[in-house]
Motif scaffolding. Structure first.
Motif, PDB file in Angstrom:
ATOM      1  N   ALA A  71     -25.218  27.477  41.635  1.00  0.00           N
ATOM      2  CA  ALA A  71     -23.564  27.610  41.739  1.00  0.00           C
ATOM      3  C   ALA A  71     -23.385  26.484  42.548  1.00  0.00           C
ATOM      4  CB  ALA A  71     -23.015  28.738  42.474  1.00  0.00           C
ATOM      5  N   ASP A  85     -19.343  24.570  42.773  1.00  0.00           N
ATOM      6  CA  ASP A  85     -18.702  26.472  42.951  1.00  0.00           C
ATOM      7  C   ASP A  85     -19.296  26.944  44.509  1.00  0.00           C
ATOM      8  OD1 ASP A  85     -17.367  28.742  42.815  1.00  0.00           O
ATOM      9  OD2 ASP A  85     -18.800  29.623  41.204  1.00  0.00           O
ATOM     10  N   SER A 136     -18.775  30.650  44.937  1.00  0.00           N
ATOM     11  CA  SER A 136     -19.478  31.865  44.424  1.00  0.00           C
ATOM     12  C   SER A 136     -21.116  31.818  45.717  1.00  0.00           C
ATOM     13  CB  SER A 136     -20.157  31.511  43.318  1.00  0.00           C
ATOM     14  OG  SER A 136     -18.966  31.707  42.654  1.00  0.00           O
ATOM     15  N   ARG A 153     -20.185  33.419  48.386  1.00  0.00           N
ATOM     16  CA  ARG A 153     -21.039  34.940  48.581  1.00  0.00           C
ATOM     17  C   ARG A 153     -21.875  35.476  47.944  1.00  0.00           C
ATOM     18  NH1 ARG A 153     -17.536  35.091  45.037  1.00  0.00           N
ATOM     19  NH2 ARG A 153     -19.859  35.030  43.096  1.00  0.00           N
ATOM     20  N   TYR A 154     -23.119  34.512  47.405  1.00  0.00           N
ATOM     21  CA  TYR A 154     -24.519  34.693  47.103  1.00  0.00           C
ATOM     22  C   TYR A 154     -25.565  35.097  48.918  1.00  0.00           C
ATOM     23  CZ  TYR A 154     -24.500  35.430  42.404  1.00  0.00           C
ATOM     24  OH  TYR A 154     -23.999  35.549  40.333  1.00  0.00           O
TER      25      TYR A 154
END
Length: 457
Positions: free
Chosen positions: A81, A86, A89, A92-93
């Motif tokens: 990502a 991105d 994302s 978040r990961y």
């Protein structure tokens, strides 16, 4: 598995082949753990060739259970990502992995998650100025480095050092880290594998780079200006003179007298104005930028704009001074690791010196001889500092090699002779040390200098 080794070393093709082989063996047996690991590895290995396929593999890896939980799959998904732009994302990961890795006491997963989070924040705010957010990102990288150090993971630690150097804008430290990765067996293909190196990308190629250590070369976005592109030899001479001044201004009167010594001043000044336009056309052939972007002029002086022109003379000078200062800072310290780091820095700087200034002979006289002598002496100072530091670290053979290099350049360098004798004695090569002392004494007698007494210390 062997595929992970290939991935760590940056061998994308071999890693891909090994992961596919693992899949072929594990899928018929229903070995979900191996399949999940293989899909995560494939996501990272094939990213450069097919980002969409890499994202699909990452998603597949998250659908299967694994003994490591979702850490491996989420890290793969996060790096894919981030490399695809991105950042949300990826962040978040990173947060999910950090929580899961902490719960499972997985230090490697935790450290990689911290790096992913830091780089996602950096990419998400590329225009950030120094301040608290930047400090938090740097702190995350430093914390990850401590984890890698505790684990003894040399490749991960060198990669982290490169990340921190890029974050700080420290080109010398970045070069040192890159050289360290090469020595650890990491190949250049690592920059194409979804991970921290691919996320930051290779060093940016400057719009204009001028190389004058050795033969003159001007590169526009990495492409050399061909000889026919210069229009005149005087244009090349002007660039060399300005490069030798490290971005400092040179008066128009001085340049006119230097380039046209037999010409009346008013005529020479007019020619200089034309020549400035010629050089600007060489550096910006499409005329996309303001006139002063690369070559700055005012009514009285001319200089190269080092904010937009990368000069190898400036890079070498600044890196050499920084490395010598770093050596002085660890003098008397018992921290062997700090001394080893200084050696790595000095070795990189030695490699930056690709030849004497203006070595092609086009530019002669004081304006070439003075910078040539200054850069050559600074180069010798770096080698001398490197030799002394190697000797202090008991790297006697390396120290002897550097002292021999100094003697090869100047056979009357007394300190180099004495350093070589000390290095050979420290290495237990006493007979050779004695022979070298006789060579030294002979050289000193030739210039009517009394040699120092022979010593094994």
């Amino acid at each position: 598995m062997i595929a992970r080794v290939h991935l760590t070393r940056g061998s994308a093709w071999q890693a891909t082949a090994a992961y596919r082989e693992a899949l072929a063996m594990a899928e018929p047996d229903g070995n979900a753990q191996v399949v999940a690991q293989a899909w995560a590895g494939l996501a990272r290995a094939c990213y450069a060739d097919d980002p969409a396929e890499a994202a699909r593999y990452a998603e597949l890896s998250l659908t299967l259970p694994s003994a490591a939980g979702p850490v491996t799959g989420e890290l793969a998904a996060g790096w894919v990502a981030l490399c695809s732009g991105d950042t949300a994302s990826a962040a978040r990961y990173a947060a999910d992995v950090r929580s899961e890795a902490g719960r499972r006491r997985d230090p490697a997963g935790l450290a990689e998650a911290m790096e992913l989070a830091a780089l996602a924040a950096y990419r998400g705010d590329a225009a950030a100025v120094p301040g608290r957010p930047a400090a938090r990102r740097a702190a995350g990288l430093v914390e990850a480095a401590a984890v890698w150090a505790d684990m003894g993971s040399e490749v991960a630690l060198a990669t982290n050092a490169l990340l921190r150097a890029r974050h700080a804008g420290d080109r010398l430290s970045e070069d040192v880290a890159r050289q360290r990765l090469h020595r650890l067996g990491v190949c250049d293909d690592a920059w194409h594998i979804a991970g921290p190196l691919a996320a930051i990308g290779p060093p940016p190629v400057p719009e204009v780079a001028v190389q004058t250590l050795g033969h003159l070369a001007v590169l526009l976005s990495g492409t050399p200006v061909p000889p026919a592109g210069w229009q005149s030899r005087k244009a090349r001479e002007l660039v060399k003179v300005l490069a030798g001044q490290l971005g400092r201004p040179v008066t128009r009167t001085t340049l006119a007298a230097l380039l046209w010594p037999q010409t009346p001043p008013e005529v020479a000044n007019r020619r200089l104005s034309v020549l400035i336009s010629t050089v600007r056309a060489v550096l910006d052939p499409a005329r996309r930028h303001p006139a002063n972007r690369f070559l700055v002029t005012d009514p009285s002086s001319v200089r190269l704009n080092t904010e937009n022109v990368v000069l190898d003379t400036v890079r070498f000078h600044d890196a050499a001074c920084a490395a010598i200062a770093a050596d002085a800072a660890v003098e008397g310290s018992r921290d062997a690791a700090a001394g080893v780091d200084v050696v790595a820095r000095l070795e990189v700087v030695v490699g930056m010196y690709t030849g004497d200034f203006g070595d092609d002979g086009e530019l002669t006289g004081e304006w070439s001889e003075r910078p040539r002598a200054a850069f050559a002496e600074l180069h010798r100072d770096v080698i001398r500092t490197l030799a002394r530091r190697c000797l202090r670290l008991d790297r006697c053979d390396a120290a002897a090699g550097w002292y021999l290099r100094l003697i090869g350049e100047d056979g009357y360098d007394e300190s180099a002779h004495l350093g070589l004798i000390a290095a050979l004695s420290a290495a237990g090569r006493h007979g050779e040390a004695r022979r070298r002392y006789h060579d030294y004494a002979k050289r000193m007698h030739e210039i009517d200098v009394r040699p120092a007494p022979f010593s094994t210390t």
